[in-house]
Design an enzyme around this catalytic site. Structure first.
Site, short mmCIF file in Angstrom:
data_model
loop_
_atom_site.label_atom_id
_atom_site.label_comp_id
_atom_site.label_asym_id
_atom_site.label_seq_id
_atom_site.Cartn_x
_atom_site.Cartn_y
_atom_site.Cartn_z
N ASP A 71 -9.72 65.71 15.53
CA ASP A 71 -8.97 66.13 16.72
C ASP A 71 -7.65 65.37 16.68
OD1 ASP A 71 -7.85 66.51 19.22
OD2 ASP A 71 -9.74 66.27 20.31
N SER B 229 8.19 77.08 15.58
CA SER B 229 8.16 78.38 16.25
C SER B 229 9.60 78.78 16.57
CB SER B 229 7.35 78.28 17.56
OG SER B 229 7.54 79.43 18.36
N LYS C 123 8.01 72.38 20.83
CA LYS C 123 8.55 72.96 19.59
C LYS C 123 10.02 72.57 19.39
CE LYS C 123 4.79 74.81 18.11
NZ LYS C 123 4.14 74.32 16.88
N TYR D 184 5.18 74.33 26.05
CA TYR D 184 5.12 74.73 24.64
C TYR D 184 6.50 74.74 23.98
CZ TYR D 184 3.88 77.40 20.45
OH TYR D 184 3.71 77.81 19.16
#
Length: 246
Positions: free
Chosen positions: A64, A146, A165, A161
């Site tokens: 993890d 991304s 990125k 998010y």
């Protein structure tokens, strides 16, 4: 890819999507490949898609990336078995698209995204670099970024998010300078896909009416970046499906 034959690659988030496609591609390309994932049994199942020696080159480690002790244990195990890491693919990533960044009581969701997408990536990069430096290896670190690491779309459910990125974009340049100033020839690459059919996109398996990439498209890009001559560094590679309007 010939120079990487028999070398060791580590892929985080290897249980599905881009990570799963990548571990198979690297094993088929001749690399000893370690797939790190929480759902480690799914990495083991990927051997069924491989044949011959490639099947034997794929290994799995439960990890993890939000837990530093897991990361340290994984890299220690790889060092004990095969000496160290030559290539790292930072693929592990999550999104919490149903939780707004300003929504009440969202602390856990925010921390999960930051710890996975940014902190975990940084710690894995650190351990990979230390392994490469220790053995004087001109390795390669690749971040799966991304298009949201370069532009924020007008959507209300992206949470942190895009911020993580954007952080990956900045970290790529930061690492490039650190590697350069350290006198190494270790490469670092950011690959920024548009929409990809993965579990991070809800119901992506059912998408048929809009442009979308397949995980294998990104795995191919990883092989391309790795396969460049030692003098060439692919710093940023953006990949969009034909017709995408984002």
């Amino acid at each position: 890819m010939d120079r990487w034959a028999g070398k060791v690659a580590v892929v985080t988030g290897a249980s599905s999507g881009i990570g799963a496609a990548t571990v198979k591609a690297l094993a088929n390309a001749g690399m000893i490949t370690f797939g790190l994932a929480r759902r480690v049994e799914r990495v083991d199942e990927l051997k069924n898609d491989l044949s011959g020696d490639a099947k034997e080159r794929l290994h799995s480690i439960r990890c993890d990336v939000t837990k530093e002790e897991d990361i340290l244990a994984a890299f220690r195990q790889i060092e004990e078995k095969f000496g160290g890491v030559d290539v790292l693919i930072n693929n592990a990533g999550i999104a919490r698209s149903t939780v707004g960044v300003l929504q009440a009581n969202n602390t856990q969701a925010i921390r999960e995204v930051i710890d996975t997408n940014l902190v975990g990536l940084t710690l894995c990069s650190r351990e990979a670099f230390q392994s490469m430096k220790k053995r004087s290896v001109d390795g390669h670190i690749i971040h799966i970024n991304s298009i949201l690491g370069h532009t924020v779309l007008p959507m209300g459910t992206l949470n942190v998010y895009p911020a993580t990125k954007y952080g990956v974009t900045a970290l790529t340049e930061t690492m490039r300078h650190e590697l350069r100033l350290a006198g190494t020839k270790i490469k670092v690459t950011s690959i920024s896909p548009g929409l990809v059919r993965t579990e991070i996109i809800p119901n992506s398996a059912a998408i048929t009416e809009m442009p979308i990439l397949e995980p294998e498209d990104i795995a191919d890009a990883i092989l391309y970046a790795l396969g460049t001559p030692p003098r060439v560094q692919i710093h940023e590679l953006t990949i969009k499906p034909v017709g995408e309007n984002m």
